[in-house]
Write an enzyme that holds these catalytic residues in place. Structure first.
Site, PDB file in Angstrom:
ATOM      1  N   SER A 163     -12.274  10.819   9.478  1.00  0.00           N
ATOM      2  CA  SER A 163     -11.760   9.965  10.548  1.00  0.00           C
ATOM      3  C   SER A 163     -12.893   9.626  11.518  1.00  0.00           C
ATOM      4  O   SER A 163     -13.928   9.111  11.098  1.00  0.00           O
ATOM      5  CB  SER A 163     -10.579  10.638  11.245  1.00  0.00           C
ATOM      6  OG  SER A 163      -9.872   9.712  12.048  1.00  0.00           O
ATOM      7  N   ASP A 166       5.082   1.433  -8.860  1.00  0.00           N
ATOM      8  CA  ASP A 166       4.747   2.758  -9.383  1.00  0.00           C
ATOM      9  C   ASP A 166       4.313   2.714 -10.840  1.00  0.00           C
ATOM     10  O   ASP A 166       3.377   3.395 -11.254  1.00  0.00           O
ATOM     11  CB  ASP A 166       5.945   3.701  -9.221  1.00  0.00           C
ATOM     12  CG  ASP A 166       5.597   5.159  -9.509  1.00  0.00           C
ATOM     13  OD1 ASP A 166       4.405   5.445  -9.734  1.00  0.00           O
ATOM     14  OD2 ASP A 166       6.489   6.011  -9.496  1.00  0.00           O
ATOM     15  N   ASP A 168       0.513   1.301 -13.382  1.00  0.00           N
ATOM     16  CA  ASP A 168      -0.620   1.997 -13.982  1.00  0.00           C
ATOM     17  C   ASP A 168      -0.277   2.604 -15.334  1.00  0.00           C
ATOM     18  O   ASP A 168      -1.081   3.333 -15.922  1.00  0.00           O
ATOM     19  CB  ASP A 168      -1.136   3.085 -13.038  1.00  0.00           C
ATOM     20  CG  ASP A 168      -0.040   4.054 -12.612  1.00  0.00           C
ATOM     21  OD1 ASP A 168       1.062   4.012 -13.209  1.00  0.00           O
ATOM     22  OD2 ASP A 168      -0.268   4.847 -11.686  1.00  0.00           O
ATOM     23  N   ASP A 205      -3.821   5.191   3.583  1.00  0.00           N
ATOM     24  CA  ASP A 205      -4.215   5.741   4.876  1.00  0.00           C
ATOM     25  C   ASP A 205      -3.641   4.869   5.992  1.00  0.00           C
ATOM     26  O   ASP A 205      -3.964   3.684   6.077  1.00  0.00           O
ATOM     27  CB  ASP A 205      -5.744   5.757   4.962  1.00  0.00           C
ATOM     28  CG  ASP A 205      -6.265   6.518   6.165  1.00  0.00           C
ATOM     29  OD1 ASP A 205      -5.625   6.460   7.227  1.00  0.00           O
ATOM     30  OD2 ASP A 205      -7.332   7.155   6.045  1.00  0.00           O
ATOM     31  N   HIS A 242      -4.242   9.967   5.391  1.00  0.00           N
ATOM     32  CA  HIS A 242      -5.254  10.328   6.393  1.00  0.00           C
ATOM     33  C   HIS A 242      -5.352  11.848   6.531  1.00  0.00           C
ATOM     34  O   HIS A 242      -5.321  12.408   7.619  1.00  0.00           O
ATOM     35  CB  HIS A 242      -4.903   9.691   7.735  1.00  0.00           C
ATOM     36  CG  HIS A 242      -6.067   9.531   8.660  1.00  0.00           C
ATOM     37  ND1 HIS A 242      -7.092   8.631   8.429  1.00  0.00           N
ATOM     38  CD2 HIS A 242      -6.395  10.148   9.832  1.00  0.00           C
ATOM     39  CE1 HIS A 242      -7.976   8.698   9.408  1.00  0.00           C
ATOM     40  NE2 HIS A 242      -7.587   9.625  10.260  1.00  0.00           N
TER      41      HIS A 242
END
Length: 500
Positions: free
Chosen positions: A186, A255, A258, A404, A442
């Site tokens: 951060s 979702d 991938d 984040d 985060h």
């Protein structure tokens, strides 16, 4: 292999100003406490998280005196294990700093099942960067109006604290450190990059998580988003439950892109191409005012002039790519509900206008262009010039999560692209590795809270020239604790192999 045993030195220890590479009135080590394995750290921040020392450690504490007597001291702490491996780790701060990072605090993303830095024999140190928020108002940024205090917060305290630690190390262990690493996330990630940009000879390597590289543009963007909350009298506020609904709608669409459903949006490229479908689905579960707020959060912040290192634009938060913004959003909403200004507003008043009572709604960037550029030079960390660090053979591991809510991953990717433009992919790869982690937020949020042995990966790269490869991260999310997956250099999962 352990090199030296720590000793308790006579205190107070006066450290002369000449031992510190930037102007100060010297430093003083004032306290030493012996903690045994399992002892609790009594400091206020440590008590919040019930932190204990994982090894036998001497904790040295002290202060660095500013040149300006009106500026506060820089308070520092050094956890110095009785058995030392000859290496130092400097910890970065977070938010606006103002507290000393406990040396017993786990490092960002470090696997809790492995030996901690202190257990491995690293001496760990950090500072409050020259101001105190523990005993004050965290929203009060008036301390930034003192120039020396501001410069310490920007990055000068990093050099001052590191030089003090080098001096203290020789007193406690009787030898100089073999290696010095920086580790932060951060604002501590921003400090990490500023450290290797400005003091490349001081560091052998660094691990950097979700850095606030575009500090100026983030401050302006977060203030803008806060003002948007005021405009509708609360009609656009989104509570935690609604944010969870929004996240689930996006997860249902993305979702499986991938090739596997693991409650992680790994194929972020394909997800971004689903923007129209996502927006249509989200509109069905929110009001028009709430959707307008989502669009505001997702919109970039731009200036009509370049900042110190050339950029003019920071992409918005990826709310339509699955980033649950409730932690960031609630902080803004609660401040405005209480009739308080946000941290960003207070920063703008104190730093840009240099008037704590300044009405930030009247702020016009063009009128403050020179001041904004000056602040950018001090605070922004997206300068792609890492020439001296690379020449010294320094190594950097950079980690960013895709969800984040505080640091948009698009900004970190932009920084990487700037580095690649400067050095070329092959040369860049010799001193930097960038990992974009799907589902990671985060540090404490997201659908995949990654942990791995990033410290050992860095140390082996520095000591043995073994590039990090085949990194595996373990999830510490309560809902999916213990699952694992590979962490690839800047890419996304495309469906081959197992996600576990």
């Amino acid at each position: 292999m352990m090199h030296r045993m720590a000793k308790r030195i006579p205190l107070p220890l006066e450290i002369p100003a000449g031992a510190i590479g930037l102007p100060t009135r010297g430093a003083e080590v004032t306290k030493c406490t012996l903690f045994h394995t399992g002892d609790k750290d009594p400091e206020p921040f440590s008590r919040l998280f019930d932190l204990a020392f994982p090894a036998d450690v001497y904790k040295y504490e002290g202060v660095i005196h500013p040149v300006d007597p009106r500026a506060p001291d820089i308070r520092f702490e050094a956890g110095m294990p009785l058995e030392w491996n000859g290496k130092l780790i400097q910890q970065g701060g977070s938010g606006v700093n103002g507290f000393v990072p406990p040396s017993c605090m786990p490092l960002h993303g470090q696997d809790r099942e492995r030996a901690s830095a202190l257990q491995q024999g690293y001496a760990v140190f950090g500072s409050d960067s020259g101001h105190d928020i523990i005993n004050g108002n965290m929203l009060d940024c008036s301390w930034m109006m003192n120039q020396e205090c501001f410069e310490n917060f920007a990055y000068h305290s990093l050099k001052k604290t590191k030089d003090v630690m080098v001096y203290l190390t020789e007193q406690v262990y009787g030898k100089k450190a073999d290696r010095v690493y920086f580790y932060g996330g951060s604002n501590g990630g921003r400090e990490c990059i500023k450290a290797i940009q400005n003091y490349p000879e001081d560091y052998d390597g660094a691990v950097c998580f979700f850095p606030v590289l575009y500090w100026v543009l983030k401050v302006l963007m977060d203030a803008r988003n806060g003002w948007a909350l005021e405009e509708t009298g609360g009609l656009n506020w989104i509570d935690r439950g609604k944010w969870e609904n929004i996240s689930q709608v996006i997860m249902d669409i993305c979702d499986g892109l991938d090739g596997a459903e693991g409650h992680i949006i790994s194929n972020i490229k394909a997800a971004s191409e689903k923007r129209s479908e996502i927006e249509a689905a989200v509109r069905k579960i929110v009001t028009s005012e709430q959707f307008g707020m989502l669009e505001m959060l997702a919109s970039p912040m731009s200036l009509p002039f370049p900042l110190a290192y050339g950029d003019v634009r920071l992409p918005g938060y990826p709310v339509f790519e699955g980033t649950p913004m409730f932690s960031h959003f609630e902080a803004l909403a609660e401040a405005h509900k209480a009739g308080q200004r946000s941290v960003s507003d207070n920063i703008m008043a104190a730093v840009f206008a240099q008037d704590p009572d300044f009405d930030t709604h009247q702020f016009e960037p063009e009128k403050w262009k020179d001041r904004i550029r000056e602040i950018s030079r001090w605070m922004d960390a997206y300068d792609a010039n890492l020439d001296a660090f690379a020449k010294k053979a320094g190594k950097l591991i950079l980690v960013q999560g895709t969800v984040d809510p505080q640091v948009t991953y698009h900004g970190t990717v932009r920084f990487y692209e700037k580095l690649k433009e400067r050095y070329g992919e092959e040369k860049l790869g010799r001193f930097m590795k960038f990992y974009l982690a799907p589902g990671y937020g985060h540090g404490t949020d997201g659908t995949f809270l990654i942990t791995s042995d990033f410290l050992s990966a860095l140390d082996k790269w520095v000591e043995e020239e073994k590039e990090p490869e085949n990194l595996v991260v373990t999830d510490r999310s309560p809902e999916s604790f213990g699952r694992t997956r590979p962490l690839y250099e800047y890419t996304y999962y495309e469906g081959q192999g197992s996600i576990d």
